[in-house]
Each structure stands twice: as structure tokens, then as C-alpha cells.
Motif scaffolding. Structure first.
Motif, PDB file in Angstrom:
ATOM      1  N   THR A 150       1.076  -1.079   0.055  1.00 25.34           N
ATOM      2  CA  THR A 150      -0.099   0.062  -0.046  1.00 25.34           C
ATOM      3  C   THR A 150       0.859   1.257   0.097  1.00 25.34           C
ATOM      4  O   THR A 150       0.433   2.132  -0.728  1.00 25.34           O
ATOM      5  CB  THR A 150      -0.901  -0.012   1.255  1.00 25.34           C
ATOM      6  N   VAL A 151       1.997   1.299   0.779  1.00 25.80           N
ATOM      7  CA  VAL A 151       2.856   2.357   0.902  1.00 25.80           C
ATOM      8  C   VAL A 151       3.437   2.683  -0.391  1.00 25.80           C
ATOM      9  O   VAL A 151       3.774   3.729  -0.980  1.00 25.80           O
ATOM     10  CB  VAL A 151       3.798   2.082   2.111  1.00 25.80           C
ATOM     11  N   THR A 152       3.783   1.614  -0.985  1.00 24.76           N
ATOM     12  CA  THR A 152       4.588   1.930  -2.248  1.00 24.76           C
ATOM     13  C   THR A 152       3.865   1.961  -3.578  1.00 24.76           C
ATOM     14  O   THR A 152       4.276   2.778  -4.290  1.00 24.76           O
ATOM     15  CB  THR A 152       5.669   0.494  -2.563  1.00 24.76           C
ATOM     16  N   TYR A 153       2.619   1.583  -3.582  1.00 25.66           N
ATOM     17  CA  TYR A 153       1.742   1.733  -4.527  1.00 25.66           C
ATOM     18  C   TYR A 153       1.157   3.193  -4.566  1.00 25.66           C
ATOM     19  O   TYR A 153       0.992   3.685  -5.569  1.00 25.66           O
ATOM     20  CB  TYR A 153       0.639   0.792  -4.678  1.00 25.66           C
ATOM     21  N   ALA A 154       0.813   3.812  -3.260  1.00 21.86           N
ATOM     22  CA  ALA A 154       0.190   4.924  -3.174  1.00 21.86           C
ATOM     23  C   ALA A 154       0.758   6.262  -3.971  1.00 21.86           C
ATOM     24  O   ALA A 154      -0.104   7.043  -4.783  1.00 21.86           O
ATOM     25  CB  ALA A 154       0.301   5.424  -1.727  1.00 21.86           C
TER      26      ALA A 154
END
Length: 316
Positions: free
Chosen positions: A127-131
Motif C-alpha cells: 500500500t505504501v509503495t503503490y500509493a
């Protein structure tokens, strides 16, 4: 005895009948294709009608058909412009730099995430890297400007904390390529890793089980199982990336540009925008765009041919 021509005609008729039967049995699937085909026909192939502007002295009053032919005059004009080598080099440099810096990161991230066994932690990292991928270009450039501000940006605050002087990053041409490339790497590496994670999810577990029984370490399993399974996907992604080698992000470059950094921030796309939209040189801007597309197509075909001969993996 039937002739060869009659026999071949019958075979062709049977083949056509079989095709129509398949379409008839699966007509719902083919109906679903219609919107997709219409999209490409209207928005991709339809506008190609206007490509002829590049070979004409386009006049808005006369229209595309009525404008007189100019041949290759606009291409020759572009190649002889004093700005040609500067914008060509800037575009190539930014694209190659972005490819070298950004291409390995999604592969490394996917390999590392694939080894994570804690499902919650894995979802959090994803989630953190896709955001950042979903942040608009305008917001991204605004964030970069604020972060690198000489008066209030946290980067310069950190430099001052270590006894340094504030740096005006956004008005120094030597910093522009690095800011452009590494902000792009940060924004997209997580999202680009999805396709590699999907490939790794399909790796046969029996290969890992056999390797573990044989005493292979985790790094050996990554090197001898995961990477070979990723190789075809990596090759395809590399071909697609090199196919847009002269395709620097127009919107991002335009928003980051200012008079102080034009020597390194002016690329083919922004130059075409100034010539075509601001300068109303429609024929010249079309010629520049076509030149860019032809170079990308040639690179795509060459790289695809090389990859097919070396690895037996290619787009066609």
C-alpha cells in the motif's frame, strides 16, 4: 475428378464456415470486443489522418486536404534548427537515465516482497509503495517544489542542520535530471512491481520444495528459480520501455521548467508544444512529433529483434 482449384475453394469455404461457427458460438465475447475496437479506431487510428500535416504547409483556412504539399521540408528544418541537438540530447539523456535508474527497482521490490511471509506487513508495504503512483503530476511537482524550497523545504533544513548553505535546487540546471528521474522512480517503482509479483505468484512451488530438499539457500532459490521465471517478463518490459526511449514525461517536465534550467529541461515534447501551440507552427510541430515516433518505432523493432534472437522472448 475435381480440379485442384475446386478442392482449394471448398477448403477455403469450409474454413470460413468454421470461423463463422466459432464466432456464432462465442458471439458474447466478440460483442465485448466492440467498445475496445471502437476506442482504438476513433482515438488512435482516426487521428492518424492528420499525420499528413507534417508533409504540408498547413493553412487553417484551406484545411488539411487543401493545404499545399511541402514534402520533407519541415523535417529538414527541424534537423537544421540550432535547438535540435540540445532538445534531442536532453530527451535521450532523461529517458536513458530514467530507464537505468528505475528499471531494476520494481524487480528488486517484487523479489523482496515475494519472500515476506507476514501477510499484514506485506499488504502495508504494498500500500505504501503503490500509493505515490496515484498522485497527480501537478501535485507531485508541487510536493517536489515544497520539499526542495531553499527557505522552508525539509531537504535544505537538513543541509543547514549539518552546517551547509541552502541550495536553490529548482533553478540549477545540473540538479534537474536527478530531481526528475529519482522523483519518478519513487513515484512508480511500487506500482511497476505488480506485474513481477503476479509472475512470481505463478511459480511452481514444487520447484522451491525440491530446491529446499537439495539444501538450496533462500538466495540460491531466488537466483536459480525466481529470476529465470521472471526473465521473460523482464525482457518484455524492457522492450516496451525502450520503445518509448524518446518519450520523456511532457507534463512533469513542463511543470518543472523555468528559464534558469532550460539548457537541461527542454525536451522534444515541450519544444513541440511551444512550436505548435504557442507558435502556431502546426506543420513543423507535426513533423517533430512524427520524427519522435519513427525513432521510437525503429528502436522498438531493433530491440525486439535482438531479444528474440538472444532469449527467444519478444513481442512478436
Amino acid at each position: 475428378m475435381p480440379s485442384i482449384a475446386t478442392t482449394s475453394t471448398k477448403k477455403g469455404y469450409k474454413r470460413k464456415n468454421s470461423v463463422f461457427k466459432v464466432i456464432g458460438k462465442n458471439y458474447q465475447v466478440y460483442l465485448m470486443l466492440i467498445p475496445c475496437l471502437l476506442f482504438f479506431a476513433i482515438f488512435c487510428y482516426g487521428p492518424m489522418y492528420g499525420v499528413q500535416i507534417a508533409f504540408k504547409n498547413y493553412n487553417t483556412g484551406l484545411g488539411i486536404w487543401g493545404s499545399p504539399w511541402a514534402g520533407l521540408r519541415h523535417f529538414e528544418r527541424f534537423l537544421s534548427l540550432p535547438q535540435f541537438w540540445q532538445v534531442f540530447w536532453n530527451t535521450l539523456y532523461l529517458s536513458v537515465y530514467s530507464l537505468i535508474a528505475g528499471f531494476p527497482f520494481p524487480i528488486l521490490v517484487s523479489l523482496m516482497l515475494n519472500e515476506v511471509r507476514n501477510a499484514r506487513y506485506k499488504k502495508l508495504v504494498q500500500t505504501v509503495t503503490y500509493a505515490p503512483h496515484f498522485i497527480s503530476t501537478v501535485v507531485m511537482v508541487t510536493m517536489i517544489t515544497l520539499f526542495l524550497s531553499p527557505s522552508s523545504g525539509f531537504v535544505n533544513k537538513a543541509i543547514e542542520a549539518f552546517g551547509g548553505e541552502p541550495i536553490h535546487f529548482m533553478i540549477k540546471s545540473e540538479y534537474f535530471p536527478h530531481i526528475y528521474v529519482w522523483s519518478g522512480v519513487w513515484q512508480h517503482f511500487g506500482w511497476n512491481s505488480i506485474i513481477y509479483l503476479a509472475t512470481l505468484a505463478n511459480v511452481d512451488e514444487s520447484l522451491h520444495e525440491a530446491a529446499v530438499i537439495d539444501g538450496a539457500t533462500r538466495m540460491q532459490r531466488i537466483w536459480y528459480i525466481n529470476l529465470p521465471c521472471l526473465a521473460p517478463t523482464i525482457v518484455i518490459q524492457l522492450i516496451l520501455s525502450l520503445g518509448g526511449i524518446l518519450g520523456a514525461d511532457f507534463e512533469k517536465v513542463l511543470l518543472m521548467q523555468n528559464a534558469s534550467i532550460m539548457s537541461s529541461a527542454d525536451v522534444i515534447a515541450t519544444y513541440t508544444y511551444r512550436i505548435g501551440i504557442q507558435g502556431s507552427e502546426f506543420s513543423l510541430s507535426s513533423a517533430i512529433g512524427m520524427f519522435n515516433s519513427v525513432i521510437n518505432l525503429v528502436v522498438l523493432v531493433v530491440v525486439n529483434t535482438i531479444c528474440r534472437r538472444i532469449s527467444d522472448t519478444s513481442l512478436w
